[in-house]
Design a protein around this motif. Structure first.
Motif, PDB file in Angstrom:
ATOM      1  N   ILE A  70      -6.840  -0.917   0.256  1.00 43.58           N
ATOM      2  CA  ILE A  70      -5.799  -0.102   1.354  1.00 43.58           C
ATOM      3  C   ILE A  70      -4.412   0.291   0.544  1.00 43.58           C
ATOM      4  O   ILE A  70      -3.966   1.412   0.507  1.00 43.58           O
ATOM      5  CB  ILE A  70      -6.045  -0.609   2.659  1.00 43.58           C
ATOM      6  N   ALA A  71      -4.135  -1.077  -0.130  1.00 44.47           N
ATOM      7  CA  ALA A  71      -2.793  -0.797  -0.658  1.00 44.47           C
ATOM      8  C   ALA A  71      -2.740   0.199  -1.774  1.00 44.47           C
ATOM      9  O   ALA A  71      -1.965   0.978  -1.997  1.00 44.47           O
ATOM     10  CB  ALA A  71      -2.392  -2.375  -1.091  1.00 44.47           C
ATOM     11  N   ASP A  72      -3.831  -0.007  -2.510  1.00 51.60           N
ATOM     12  CA  ASP A  72      -3.947   1.022  -3.720  1.00 51.60           C
ATOM     13  C   ASP A  72      -4.164   2.505  -3.068  1.00 51.60           C
ATOM     14  O   ASP A  72      -3.349   3.558  -3.869  1.00 51.60           O
ATOM     15  CB  ASP A  72      -5.121   0.830  -4.589  1.00 51.60           C
ATOM     16  N   ALA A  73      -4.686   2.721  -2.063  1.00 55.10           N
ATOM     17  CA  ALA A  73      -4.943   3.940  -1.417  1.00 55.10           C
ATOM     18  C   ALA A  73      -3.455   4.345  -0.976  1.00 55.10           C
ATOM     19  O   ALA A  73      -3.265   5.707  -1.158  1.00 55.10           O
ATOM     20  CB  ALA A  73      -5.872   4.288  -0.372  1.00 55.10           C
ATOM     21  N   MET A  74      -2.757   3.563  -0.465  1.00 52.05           N
ATOM     22  CA  MET A  74      -1.353   3.819  -0.020  1.00 52.05           C
ATOM     23  C   MET A  74      -0.331   4.118  -1.109  1.00 52.05           C
ATOM     24  O   MET A  74       0.395   5.259  -1.032  1.00 52.05           O
ATOM     25  CB  MET A  74      -0.711   2.746   0.912  1.00 52.05           C
ATOM     26  N   ILE A  75      -0.461   3.543  -2.179  1.00 51.49           N
ATOM     27  CA  ILE A  75       0.447   3.831  -3.394  1.00 51.49           C
ATOM     28  C   ILE A  75      -0.144   5.141  -4.018  1.00 51.49           C
ATOM     29  O   ILE A  75       0.859   5.870  -4.160  1.00 51.49           O
ATOM     30  CB  ILE A  75       0.264   2.525  -4.545  1.00 51.49           C
TER      31      ILE A  75
END
Length: 390
Positions: A218-223
């Motif tokens: 999820i963090a990577d998707a937000m980045i």
């Protein structure tokens, strides 16, 4: 703190405010007693708004007519802990040296509180046509809920303000945006068994690892989504796991694993998006890993703190007023969360603008410069002029 009607400088008031150890885990009532005594000395009407436990209180004071549409100066009285920090001198004794005022809370944000209180005599003398309210709160450093009960009374037994200025340290720049912060505690319940026979139990640590991996995804998707506004650093919603603990021995399937995690969302983030993605993964992990061999496990997630972000409201009354008073022609965003989002949720135009730099906050030998305090005092004088009789 005061004799009846005694005029005190902002430094004298700051010295008194800093002298109280109001770490968020401790009561603030002694400080509020002193503030109320000062307000009573000037015959300023105020209300105390206690918390449910009765060990903390907010204070809402009004200078000028008791009508809707006034300006709120909002500041928190709680401070972060000093334990483990290497202070040069007593953190709760204001020290003036080298053009700086040192002490816990000096910049975050008892300096602003002192400036607002020091302005009371001049505001009274100005015969205000538009009220100036002072709201001093608690628990900002932990939940930002110390203003909530007061906000709930706006338009009921308290006047409904027309604008709010939250005096967090921005160097007197006008901030109209900041991220939200939502924190969680997740507990994975497995079932102990010999590690040679994993089918007899459920491994809480390995299930938790799946969930942490999902938070990484999820963090990577937000980045990758980034920040369309181009105003934030870092330029994305962030997701973070801060602690994790579980298990008892290498050869025992762990019964419990816990972890703390958070996200800090851009103002346009749907606050339900990340929890929904996480909940979907929880359901899958519960079904496919914890309970692969039987009804062995479950996963619980508790929301601890949810502080709303502050979304830009171009041209709002709060923005226009603060820009005039601060002598600025543009707004900024800030990377930290504040109480401002609570006011905005209630439909009140809000900005963040206060003296000093956030870089000095939360550190040993926290300080605010005397020049920054003087700049804040000028802001208060101009506010009084704006609200005074024509």
């Amino acid at each position: 703190m005061s004799r009846r009607g005694q005029r005190l400088t902002h430094l004298e008031l700051l010295e008194r405010l800093v002298s109280f150890d109001t770490e968020s885990s401790k009561p603030n009532l002694a400080l509020m007693d002193v503030v109320c005594d000062y307000l009573e000395g000037w015959d300023v009407p105020f209300v105390r708004v206690p918390n449910a436990a009765g060990d903390k209180a907010a204070v809402f004071a009004t200078i000028g007519p008791m009508v809707d549409g006034g300006i709120v100066l909002s500041g928190h009285t709680d401070v972060v802990p000093v334990a483990g920090q290497a202070w040069t001198t007593d953190p709760f004794a204001l020290r003036i040296a080298d053009g700086r005022a040192y002490g816990r809370g000096a910049v975050d944000m008892k300096g602003f509180c002192a400036l607002a209180l020091a302005a009371v005599p001049d505001a009274l003398a100005a015969d205000l046509r538009r009220p100036i309210h002072i709201l001093l709160s608690y628990d900002e450093e932990t939940t930002c809920l110390g203003v909530a009960d007061t906000i709930a009374r706006f338009g009921a037994d308290l006047p409904r303000p027309g604008a709010v200025i939250v005096g967090e340290p921005t160097g007197m720049e006008v901030a109209d945006a900041h991220k939200s912060i939502v924190t969680y505690h997740t507990t994975v319940h497995g079932h102990e068994a010999h590690s040679a026979k994993p089918m007899l139990g459920a491994n809480a640590v390995m299930a938790a690892a799946d969930l942490v991996s999902e938070l990484n995804r999820i963090a990577d998707a937000m980045i990758a989504r980034g920040d369309a506004s181009g105003r934030f650093d870092p330029p994305a919603t962030t997701v973070h796991v801060g602690t994790i603990a579980g298990g008892t021995a290498r050869n025992i399937l762990p019964k419990v694993c816990t972890f703390h995690w958070e996200f800090r969302g851009l103002p346009d983030l749907d606050m339900g998006e990340i929890p929904a993605l996480f909940a979907a993964k929880v359901a899958a992990v519960t079904r496919e890993r914890l309970n692969r061999y039987g009804e062995f496990g479950r996963i619980e997630t508790v929301e601890e703190v949810a502080v709303p972000g502050l979304a830009p409201e171009p041209g709002s009354e709060a923005e226009r007023l603060a820009l005039r008073l601060a002598g600025r022609n543009h707004t900024i965003s800030v990377p930290y969360a504040t109480e401002a989002g609570r006011f905005q949720e209630a439909g009140i135009p809000t900005v963040v603008c206060g003296p000093g730099s956030i870089d000095q906050a939360h550190q040993p030998d926290e300080y605010i410069t005397l020049a920054a305090l003087d700049s804040g005092a000028g802001f208060m004088r101009r506010l009084i002029g704006e609200c005074g009789a024509p």
